[in-house]
Design an enzyme around this catalytic site. Structure first.
Site: not given
Ligand SMILES: Cc1cc2nc3c(=O)[nH]c(=O)nc-3n(C[C@H](O)[C@H](O)[C@H](O)COP(=O)(O)OP(=O)(O)OC[C@H]3O[C@@H](n4cnc5c(N)ncnc54)[C@H](O)[C@@H]3O)c2cc1C
Length: 598
Positions: A443
């Site tokens: 989220e």
């Molecule tokens: C157990 C689990 C349940 C989930 N459930 C759902 C769900 O029901 N529906 C759904 O759609 N998604 C879901 N997600 C996805 C979740 O919302 C994403 O994992 C989350 O939004 C982060 O995206 P990412 O994993 O691609 O990380 P990334 O976006 O790759 O981020 C990696 C790191 O980079 C940082 N970062 C990236 N961009 C920026 C920026 N612009 N400024 C500063 N820092 C930045 C982040 O803070 C983080 O520390 C789930 C994930 C997990 C692990």
């Protein structure tokens, strides 16, 4: 793990006294709500948490869910618990009566969600996301879509999911690639979504997926994203379920925690021209619609932090009262302990328990206050509603990020209080720490919340909304100064608030034109502001407690002591956060990316 007992007295105190939910009952649409009714509903919710959900928490962790032939099998026992959940009407709590809901304030749903998440976070995630999907449909879908889906979702007969994330599109939703092609009265969707919570299960006969996708020819970026309803089983005009839509779970992730919650890779349209989906609202407005759902989910994830912190605290108190180790120095209030005693008598263990308790109570107050402001904001179109909504939106990123960040500390302290046994899975302290780890990530990560807070919520309006909040803080300070016993906490809070104002002015001057500075400062600014605002709410609790102390001396004296502990041990952290903000403009403190790469 010891079973969960909901801290009902504390929950009712925070809702009624600190977040002042009584203001919500004054609104016409909540006219039937009152403190007694809400207390009795929460009492039943608490029984459900400890009686039904708590006993399934360990089995969910140990066995989890698995996928067999593209069908996810949830942990055994969860389906029966879900059936009891919907028989109790729990999914309908804050929903619109037009679709079978009880029409209660969202704040009650939040308080209930705290108890269910504390008892069994994996289970609670399913109705939590369903609630967000209901809200998004209620606010943005056509009458036809609402009539087809809402009643069954409100009753809990069908669950709802949220499908945003793709492998290349996590924090950056502008990169979403799932495609939607118009096909008569519907669209055909194809693509793969990852990490979808409760994306598939056998607990209900249908699952309603809310999916972000790009209509062919839509503009690039976030302006070209639309929102679709994609049911697992198509719904005939008669309301009967028809064919299986082309949406399947491909796999279930192995993860650190929340093993009982299936996190699925979902395929749309893999076996056909596309999965049948129905457009919600207007094309290309999907992301703004999804924000309805995300605000709901963000606050709820903040509450998950509170829930796991509280569970860890309870577990730690229980262990510390039993485990005997060594002779503690005799503290004044424990005079008489002269031999080997339970570790709860050791000052350092007490320090950890006080830290856990004060962070938990503070984050609860922060989340409940946000929820009450959402209720006030959604209640009408008058100026008061607008102000409340703006307040709720200001607080949401802090409620989400601060509460979940401190839950890492609290659940980790829970392990520490257990010593070596904390590191051993059988006590359950480790599960709480593992389960909590996701809350700062999904989220919107803490980094994303911090950018939202500093950029959209503070700098964009020149900190006007924040200044409005600080007027309320100062009014609490005036009340605190009327009590001799609170002069020290009032003075500590006042200094921190002045520092918050000063650093905010500095950011307005320096940060608006320097996005690198604001991005570097964002985390520390949010954590510092969160610490100050939580400090305010605990001082407010103490002021209320001073007036009520004769009614229930043990409870209210504990509240005052907890506030004094927080202002002495936690509030000073705000100064460190703000010092880091001030150094955020110093580019030479950061290595260039190439230096990390060797
Ligand atoms: C157990 C689990 C349940 C989930 N459930 C759902 C769900 O029901 N529906 C759904 O759609 N998604 C879901 N997600 C996805 C979740 O919302 C994403 O994992 C989350 O939004 C982060 O995206 P990412 O994993 O691609 O990380 P990334 O976006 O790759 O981020 C990696 C790191 O980079 C940082 N970062 C990236 N961009 C920026 C920026 N612009 N400024 C500063 N820092 C930045 C982040 O803070 C983080 O520390 C789930 C994930 C997990 C692990």
């Amino acid at each position: 793990m010891s079973n969960y007992t909901a801290p009902l007295k504390e929950i009712n105190f925070v809702l009624n006294e600190v977040a002042d939910i009584g203001r919500v009952y004054n609104q016409a649409r909540f006219a039937e709500s009152n403190a007694e009714l809400i207390a009795s509903i929460l009492e039943e919710g608490a029984k459900f948490a400890s009686g039904v959900l708590g006993p399934l928490n360990t089995v969910g962790d140990l066995i989890g869910s698995k996928i067999v032939d593209k069908h996810v099998r949830e942990t055994s026992g969860f389906a029966e618990a879900y059936q009891k959940f919907i028989e109790g009407g729990w999914t309908a709590l804050p929903c619109d009566p037009e679709y079978g809901g009880m029409g209660l304030p969202e704040s009650i749903g939040i308080a209930a969600m705290e108890m269910w998440s504390a008892a069994n976070l994996s289970f609670a995630l399913c109705p939590m996301l369903g609630q967000g999907a209901i809200e998004a449909l209620q606010s943005h879908a056509s009458d036809e879509l609402r009539d087809t889906y809402l009643a069954k979702m409100v009753s809990g007969e069908w669950t709802g999911t949220m499908n945003l994330t793709e492998s290349q599109a996590g924090s950056d939703l502008a990169s979403i690639r799932t495609r939607a092609v118009p096909d008569g009265d519907h669209f055909l969707l194809s693509g793969t979504k990852i990490f979808i919570t409760w994306g598939d299960h056998q607990m209900t006969e249908n699952i309603i997926h809310l999916v972000l996708a790009r209509v062919e020819g839509a503009p690039e970026g976030v302006r070209g994203i639309s929102l679709f309803v994609v049911p697992k089983f198509l719904v005939e005009e008669s309301g009967e379920l028809g064919a299986h839509n082309d949406v399947y779970a491909l796999s279930v992730e192995h993860k650190i925690g929340i093993h009982g919650s299936p996190t699925c890779v979902m395929s749309y349209g893999e076996n056909s021209a596309g999965a049948v989906g129905f457009l919600v609202g207007e094309e290309n407005m999907g992301l703004s619609y999804m924000f309805t759902m995300m605000n709901h989910a963000r606050l709820n994830v903040g509450v998950e932090g509170v829930a796991l912190s509280d569970r860890a605290y309870q577990q730690a108190v229980s262990y510390a009262s039993d485990r005997v180790q060594g002779k503690p120095p005799v503290a004044n209030q424990d005079a008489g302990i002269t031999k080997n005693a339970p570790i709860i008598y050791h000052p350092d263990v007490k320090r950890m328990l006080m830290l856990m308790r004060s962070l938990t109570e503070g984050s609860r107050a922060l989340c409940y206050l946000t929820a009450v402001n959402f209720d006030l904001g959604h209640g009408g179109s008058d100026e008061g509603a607008e102000t409340a909504l703006a307040r709720a939106e200001l607080l949401t990123p802090i409620a989400k990020a601060w509460s979940t960040e401190v839950s890492q500390e609290v659940t980790s302290l829970g392990v520490q209080v257990h010593g070596g046994m904390g590191y051993i899975e059988e006590t359950g302290a480790a599960q709480l720490m593992r389960d909590a780890r996701i809350t700062t990530i999904y989220e919107g990560t803490t980094g994303i919340q911090a950018n939202d807070f500093i950029g959209r919520k503070v700098l964009r309006d020149g900190a006007t909304e924040l200044a409005g909040l600080l007027v309320d803080v100062r009014s609490t300070l005036d009340s605190a100064k009327e009590h001799e016993a609170l002069l020290t906490v009032a003075s500590a809070l006042e200094s921190s608030i002045v520092e918050l104002e000063q650093i905010t002015d500095w950011l307005i001057m320096r940060g608006k034109k320097d996005p690198v500075l604001t991005s570097t400062a964002a985390f520390n600014y949010l954590m510092g502001a969160g610490t100050c605002i939580t400090g305010w709410l605990l001082v407010k609790s103490a002021v209320i407690s001073m007036k009520k102390v004769n009614e229930d001396p043990d409870f209210y004296t504990s509240k005052i002591t907890t506030c004094r502990f927080f202002t002495a041990h936690v509030l000073p952290r705000s100064a460190s956060y703000f010092a880091a903000v001030r150094s955020s403009g110093e580019a030479d403190l950061m290595l260039p990316a190439s230096a990390f790469l060797g």
